[in-house]
Design a protein around this motif. Structure first.
Motif, PDB file in Angstrom:
ATOM      1  N   PHE A 454      -4.382 -47.902  40.127  1.00 36.46           N
ATOM      2  CA  PHE A 454      -5.771 -48.102  40.564  1.00 36.46           C
ATOM      3  C   PHE A 454      -5.804 -48.496  42.037  1.00 36.46           C
ATOM      4  O   PHE A 454      -6.595 -47.981  42.811  1.00 36.46           O
ATOM      5  CB  PHE A 454      -6.451 -49.189  39.727  1.00 36.46           C
ATOM      6  N   GLU A 455      -4.926 -49.424  42.386  1.00 38.67           N
ATOM      7  CA  GLU A 455      -4.929 -49.890  43.771  1.00 38.67           C
ATOM      8  C   GLU A 455      -4.694 -48.725  44.723  1.00 38.67           C
ATOM      9  O   GLU A 455      -5.337 -48.612  45.759  1.00 38.67           O
ATOM     10  CB  GLU A 455      -3.859 -50.965  43.965  1.00 38.67           C
ATOM     11  N   GLU A 456      -3.763 -47.840  44.331  1.00 33.44           N
ATOM     12  CA  GLU A 456      -3.461 -46.733  45.241  1.00 33.44           C
ATOM     13  C   GLU A 456      -4.643 -45.796  45.411  1.00 33.44           C
ATOM     14  O   GLU A 456      -4.964 -45.382  46.516  1.00 33.44           O
ATOM     15  CB  GLU A 456      -2.214 -46.006  44.765  1.00 33.44           C
ATOM     16  N   VAL A 457      -5.318 -45.480  44.296  1.00 31.08           N
ATOM     17  CA  VAL A 457      -6.443 -44.558  44.427  1.00 31.08           C
ATOM     18  C   VAL A 457      -7.588 -45.220  45.197  1.00 31.08           C
ATOM     19  O   VAL A 457      -8.223 -44.595  46.043  1.00 31.08           O
ATOM     20  CB  VAL A 457      -6.878 -43.968  43.059  1.00 31.08           C
ATOM     21  N   PHE A 458      -7.815 -46.510  44.983  1.00 29.04           N
ATOM     22  CA  PHE A 458      -8.902 -47.187  45.695  1.00 29.04           C
ATOM     23  C   PHE A 458      -8.619 -47.266  47.195  1.00 29.04           C
ATOM     24  O   PHE A 458      -9.510 -47.103  48.016  1.00 29.04           O
ATOM     25  CB  PHE A 458      -9.149 -48.593  45.135  1.00 29.04           C
ATOM     26  N   ILE A 459      -7.355 -47.510  47.522  1.00 32.74           N
ATOM     27  CA  ILE A 459      -7.002 -47.557  48.949  1.00 32.74           C
ATOM     28  C   ILE A 459      -7.246 -46.171  49.559  1.00 32.74           C
ATOM     29  O   ILE A 459      -7.827 -46.030  50.625  1.00 32.74           O
ATOM     30  CB  ILE A 459      -5.526 -47.999  49.129  1.00 32.74           C
ATOM     31  N   ARG A 460      -6.835 -45.133  48.816  1.00 29.47           N
ATOM     32  CA  ARG A 460      -6.972 -43.775  49.354  1.00 29.47           C
ATOM     33  C   ARG A 460      -8.434 -43.404  49.587  1.00 29.47           C
ATOM     34  O   ARG A 460      -8.790 -42.855  50.609  1.00 29.47           O
ATOM     35  CB  ARG A 460      -6.297 -42.783  48.399  1.00 29.47           C
TER      36      ARG A 460
END
Ligand code: ATP
Length: 657
Positions: A454-460
């Protein structure tokens, strides 16, 4: 004033095990002045009743109308507030108003049944819950609430223990060790007993001792029953650990409950004092009580099956001191819980306590709160259909008089990335339509490691987010430790990560040895990494430390070979986890947090594998297959106890994948 040896906590601050340790450290001066008002234990309640109508400043006290307290309650809620006499079990589903019932019951006891605030003991599980309950009661009854004990099990016991400390040959300003203190003490004990930390890890000893205390098994009882060599070593360590605690005038967290139970059982006049005082005992989250807490409630309230003082065949009391105790009617006990919401089995909580309440208290009354005020019927039906599969469950059916609500959406993605992307798209849709702001959305996941995707997609996609009650994935200690190894392998001169991993996991390179290497690097104007290689030139370095440094150098050289052989990030990571012993240490631990750490490393490994196999874009299509294959290979590796392979064999295996 002399400081206690480790960092203890003051009584009221002592948080339960599930709360973060962010409260102020113990201050012996403060503890010595702990405010137990002189009259707190007085039993002259008639005089109190006279004064009760007025505050000291002459203002009238909050007058509570009992009828008003019952207004708007549904039938079972009202019944629970009004119930009189026999032990009461309130089985309360989520959002069914149990806090409201508990607080209104307390207010009703004062307003309609002439109960004095000092006769009430309300127990919750966390300091936060105790604070909230105290506030809600105070909002109903005004400042009278201050004379009640609304506290956690631990705070209530600490108050009792400080008051009765002399009987236990302790000073009333005893220290309380938190779990880190306990672990440090156990590590010292194991060292003094010359126990090999690999065979007898101090961390697992700490966990085992904690479990024994939750089962009320003291060191002597355990020593008598220890059968195999492992148990005998544990018994020795338990013994010495308790002795050290006593010498330091300290108790650890689990001691607090066990010692209070022992106190009440060993001193009938103390038990009598508290039985006379607490005529109403209310316990929240009863499904989360462990055996020690269960026994404590039984000792304080009296009245459970088989709990009457023992008598001889002639009808005399075995312990004459118990005669007076036997004359006191049991306190009114009211416990609230929901076996469906039990979350602390891992630290000894047993829902048996709630399931068997009626057996333990044969005259008990049970009231079910099934009407939910928080969710739509659709959500409740979905929740019911999940929990009805639990075994040994008392049937309970949450319902609402409110709306049916919107359908629950179930989305089955190809993999975790698809899930995260779907959620990010949904948040976009809701925010674009003006239905919500990102801060209105909550995302739940089962284990900490799952936050990473989740963190990765939100950062992206640039969605702001906050990980609640946890640390962001790449800031977690174990992730940073392992990344530090990778940084050192990619840049051997990188001092910060190098110093981070120097003694992680512990390999006998202490602070002193590190300082000597540092001094060598300053003297010779060489980097810290180079100084490590020239350890023999460091002044005053003990041979044992020098050997440990040399072994560390060899470890890094071995890992570098893996890198130079062309292995990808996943294989290098695997080598780091295995060769350093980092993973083995976590796996041998019985601390549930270490299980989470293993999961986080597993997650990190899957990031490395993804990158290794498919660094470019357009990789989603093959992800599910890959991640399934990786899981299989990880689980085989994670649990295998095979001897460590040489770097070369491991590389061969990794590249054959
Ligand atoms: N009889 C009632 N009529 C209307 N609203 C009620 C009633 N009882 C409870 N509520 C509301 O239901 C919500 C949940 O109440 P409360 O916080 O007391 O429940 P709870 O069972 O302690 O919740 P949980 O344990 O799930 O956190 C609150 O908003 C409360 O005001």
């Amino acid at each position: 004033m002399p400081q206690p040896p480790l960092t203890p906590w003051s009584d009221e601050e002592a948080p339960p095990a599930d709360e973060p340790w962010d409260e102020p450290p113990y201050d012996p001066g403060h503890a010595a002045e702990e405010d137990i008002p002189d009259g707190l234990f007085a039993t002259d309640h008639a005089a109190e009743a006279e004064r009760d109508a007025w505050h000291r400043n002459g203002a009238a006290r909050t007058v509570v109308d009992p009828a008003q307290l019952l207004e708007g309650m549904n039938d079972p809620q009202r019944e629970a507030v009004l119930h009189h006499g026999s032990p009461l079990l309130i089985v309360a589903g989520a959002g069914s108003g149990k806090t409201r019932v508990l607080t209104h019951r307390i207010a009703y006891l004062l307003a309609a049944r002439g109960v004095q605030p000092g006769e009430i003991l309300a127990i919750t599980f966390t300091n936060k819950a105790a604070g909230e309950m105290r506030e809600r009661v105070e909002a109903l009854v005004g400042p009278r609430a201050k004379a009640m004990w609304v506290s956690t099990f631990h705070s209530a016991c600490v108050r009792i223990l400080r008051r009765e400390a002399k009987l236990l040959n302790m000073s009333s300003s005893f220290s309380i060790y938190d779990s880190a203190d306990s672990q440090r003490l156990m590590a010292l004990v194991c060292r003094d007993l010359d126990l090999d930390p690999k065979q007898f890890p101090p961390k697992s000893f700490t966990a085992k001792v904690s479990n024994l205390k939750n089962e009320l098994i003291d060191e002597e009882t355990y020593a008598d029953r220890a059968a195999n060599p492992m148990e005998k070593k544990l018994a020795e360590a338990y013994f010495l650990y308790q002795r050290r605690l006593r010498e330091a005038n300290a108790l650890d967290f689990d001691d607090i409950i066990m010692t209070t139970v022992n106190l009440l059982q060993a001193f009938p006049d103390v038990a009598e004092h508290y039985r006379r005082r607490f005529r109403h005992i209310l316990v929240d989250e009863y499904q989360d009580t462990n055996h020690a807490q269960y026994t404590l409630v039984r000792e304080l309230s009296g009245g459970s099956a088989g709990h009457a003082p023992r008598k001889t065949v002639d009808g005399d009391f075995v312990d004459p001191a118990e005669a007076r105790l036997a004359q006191i009617a049991p306190a009114e006990l009211c416990v609230v819980g929901d076996a469906d919401q039990s979350i602390y089995a891992f630290r000894g909580a047993t829902i048996r306590n709630i399931l068997a309440f009626e057996e333990d208290y044969p005259n008990a009354t049970t009231i079910l709160l099934e009407q939910n005020y928080r969710s739509t019927q659709t959500i409740l039906t979905a929740a019911n259909s999940v929990i009805e599969r639990n075994t040994n469950r008392r049937k309970k059916n949450l319902w609402t008089a409110g709306d049916q609500g919107e359908q629950v959406v179930g989305y089955v993605a190809d993999d975790e990335h698809g899930e995260a992307q779907f959620i990010a798209d949904e948040i976009d849709r809701l925010t674009d339509a003006g239905h919500a702001r990102p801060g209105d959305v909550a995302i739940f996941y089962r284990t900490n490691a799952q936050s990473r995707v989740f963190e990765e997609v939100f950062i992206r996609v640039g969605l702001p987010y906050k990980v609640v009650g946890g640390v962001r994935f790449y800031e977690r200690k174990e992730v940073k430790d392992v990344l530090a190894y990778l940084r050192v392998l990619s840049n051997p001169e990188d001092t910060v990560p190098l110093r981070r991993i120097l003694n992680v996991p512990k390999r006998g390179i202490g602070e002193r040895a590190e300082a000597m290497i540092d001094a060598l690097s300053a003297r010779e104007r060489i980097s810290f990494a180079q100084a490590l290689k020239r350890v023999d030139e460091a002044y005053g370095m003990a041979a044992r430390s020098a050997n440990a440094v040399k072994k560390f150098n060899e470890l890094l050289a071995g890992l570098r070979q893996v890198v130079e052989s062309g292995a990808g990030p996943a294989a290098v990571l695997e080598a780091v986890l295995e060769e350093t012993g980092y993973l083995a240490e976590l796996q041998s631990s019985t601390d549930p947090q270490d299980e989470t750490r293993v999961e986080n490393l597993q997650e990190l490994a899957s990031v490395a594998l993804e990158y290794e196999k498919d660094p470019g874009s357009g990789r989603r299509a093959t992800r599910a297959r890959r991640s399934a294959r990786w899981r299989t290979s990880w689980s085989g590796w994670r649990w295998s106890r095979t001897p460590t392979r040489s770097p070369t064999t491991r590389t061969a295996r990794a590249s054959s994948r």
